[in-house]
Design an enzyme around this catalytic site. Structure first.
Site, short mmCIF file in Angstrom:
data_model
loop_
_atom_site.label_atom_id
_atom_site.label_comp_id
_atom_site.label_asym_id
_atom_site.label_seq_id
_atom_site.Cartn_x
_atom_site.Cartn_y
_atom_site.Cartn_z
N SER A 294 0.61 -0.87 0.29
CA SER A 294 0.41 0.18 -0.25
C SER A 294 0.54 1.34 0.21
CB SER A 294 -1.02 -0.29 0.90
OG SER A 294 -2.14 1.37 0.95
N ASP A 305 9.67 5.21 -10.69
CA ASP A 305 9.55 5.78 -11.88
C ASP A 305 9.98 7.24 -12.22
OD1 ASP A 305 7.32 3.73 -12.43
OD2 ASP A 305 6.34 5.28 -11.74
N LYS A 319 -0.66 -3.80 -2.94
CA LYS A 319 -2.44 -3.66 -3.27
C LYS A 319 -2.04 -1.65 -3.41
CE LYS A 319 -4.32 -2.48 1.01
NZ LYS A 319 -5.21 -0.71 0.48
#
EC number: 3.4.21.102
Length: 434
Positions: A294, A305, A319
């Protein structure tokens, strides 16, 4: 010209017909829903008047609500007033209990992660353990909230958990004494010329504790000597979204951190970084494993990224859903999945997880050989299937050795930061696009 008008008018009639049809379908759906609710009311009345003993009306209704929510996904649930308060206390980082993050799987309670330095961790509870009994009583058939309620209690009171552990022939009875769980959001230390930061959980204190930790490390290691930071997110089950955003922002100067997307096309929220990297753009290595879930995955995904950090370890939990806490006044609260979150590259990690730039497996000690410590969202019954989810699924082993000398993943990070070994993924190429 006349033909164009005729076509236009035909289009209007067609649209009007579709609107009438849509309204008719909506009306029919609503009528069907009311019929189903009437059926529920009929069954409820028969149960409360004809069952062999007089049932508790409130429990009947609450269990019906829980059944409805559990049919949606493993993370949606109803909390009565007391459980809602417990939830608020846990996000503040202090509550009475054992110190484990759990989920429901196959009518058993599965341990996602024992929190460091808590009674459960000290007693030997492991990620991946299944709890079948609490104080000798079977918990099969109970809701997750009911089981958690039994495990919580006043400090100093004992509890016995019966554990089913993969690779162990017989169930294990583990005796634990409850304590006040004060979750230290951030642990840190100076490792010579490297700053080590371990985020235990994303509570209300996580970002402020991280700020203080970075400041203290910088005061102890001269800037020209500081090789970089290790951000350890292993066994971190997640927590508050706003804290994940703030933590990520601490290492970025610009760019999107995460976006959340709901059921409607325009139900999109984007969160961007502000100028000000607290680490002065020093190299960062992030550690993840199957216990990183999460909020942890939001941080790891954004830093990966943006090529701000190199990710080391194994596949994360996967998740990728957002739960909204909806207060219901004196009736408690609703924990409802309302959106999926996406990394800056537009990737949903639901049922997939974050793939490390450098995969490093952590060997299990001899006593755990043959024991399955794999955790992943894709294994959870009733989970929301991710758009990019494959048969490979998500998650990996969730084990971190207590002694840093035995920590293969951590030592790999230290060697990379000190230049003792090299890898194409470190440092990450800042010019590489999503």
């Amino acid at each position: 010209m006349i033909r164009k008008v005729i076509f236009f008018v035909a289009g209007v009639f067609l649209s009007a017909s579709l609107i009438v049809m849509a309204q008719s379908i909506t009306t029919n759906n609503e009528q069907n829903t009311y019929k189903q609710l009437a059926r529920f009311g009929d069954i409820f009345e028969r149960v409360r008047t004809q069952y062999v003993t007089i049932p508790d009306d409130q429990k009947l209704i609450e269990n019906a609500i829980n059944g409805m929510l559990l049919s949606l996904d493993p993370h949606s649930s109803y909390m009565d007033a007391e459980k809602a308060k417990d939830m608020r206390d846990s996000t503040k980082g202090e509550f009475g209990g054992l110190g484990i993050e759990v989920t429901m799987e196959n009518n058993l309670i599965k341990v996602v992660s024992p929190i460091d330095d808590t009674p459960a961790a000290k007693a030997g509870v492991l990620a991946g353990d299944f709890i079948s009994k609490i104080d000798g009583k079977q918990i099969s058939g109970q809701t997750l909230n009911e089981a958690v309620d039994q495990m919580r209690g006043p400090a100093g009171t004992p509890i016995t958990l019966t554990i089913n552990r993969f690779g162990v022939d017989k169930p294990l009875d583990i005796k634990i004494v409850r304590d006040i769980i004060k979750v230290k959001a951030v642990k840190y230390r100076v490792e010579g010329d490297i700053g080590y930061l371990r985020l235990i959980q994303f509570t209300e204190k996580t970002f402020s504790d991280l700020q203080a930790a970075i400041k203290d490390i910088q005061s102890k290691i001269p800037t020209d000597k500081l090789k970089g930071y290790v951000l350890d997110l292993r066994l971190n089950p997640g927590g508050l979204l706003d804290q994940a955003i703030s933590v990520t922002d601490a290492f970025l100067n610009k760019g999107e951190i995460v976006s959340t997307r709901g059921r409607k096309q325009n139900d999109v929220m984007r969160f961007d970084a502000k100028l000000g990297d607290l680490t002065d753009e020093k190299p960062i290595i992030v550690l993840i494993n199957g216990g990183s879930a999460s909020a942890s995955e939001i941080v790891a995904g954004a830093l990966q990224d943006h090529r701000r950090a190199t990710i080391i370890g194994t596949q994360s939990f996967g998740k990728g859903s957002v739960q909204t806490i909806i207060p219901l006044g004196e009736n408690g609260a609703l924990r409802l999945t309302t959106a999926l979150y996406y990394t800056p590259s537009g990737t949903s990690i639901q049922g997939i997880g974050i793939t490390p730039d450098i995969v490093v497996e952590q060997p299990l000690p001899e006593k755990y050989k043959g024991y399955d410590v794999t955790l992943g969202e894709s294994e959870l019954r009733g989970h929301i299937k991710g758009k990019q989810e494959s048969d490979k699924g998500s998650g990996s082993a969730a084990f971190v050795p207590r002694d840093p000398k035995d920590d293969v993943q951590l030592n790999e990070a230290y060697k990379l930061l000190r230049g003792e070994i090299t890898h194409a993924a470190f440092p990450p190429d800042p010019n590489k696009v999503f």
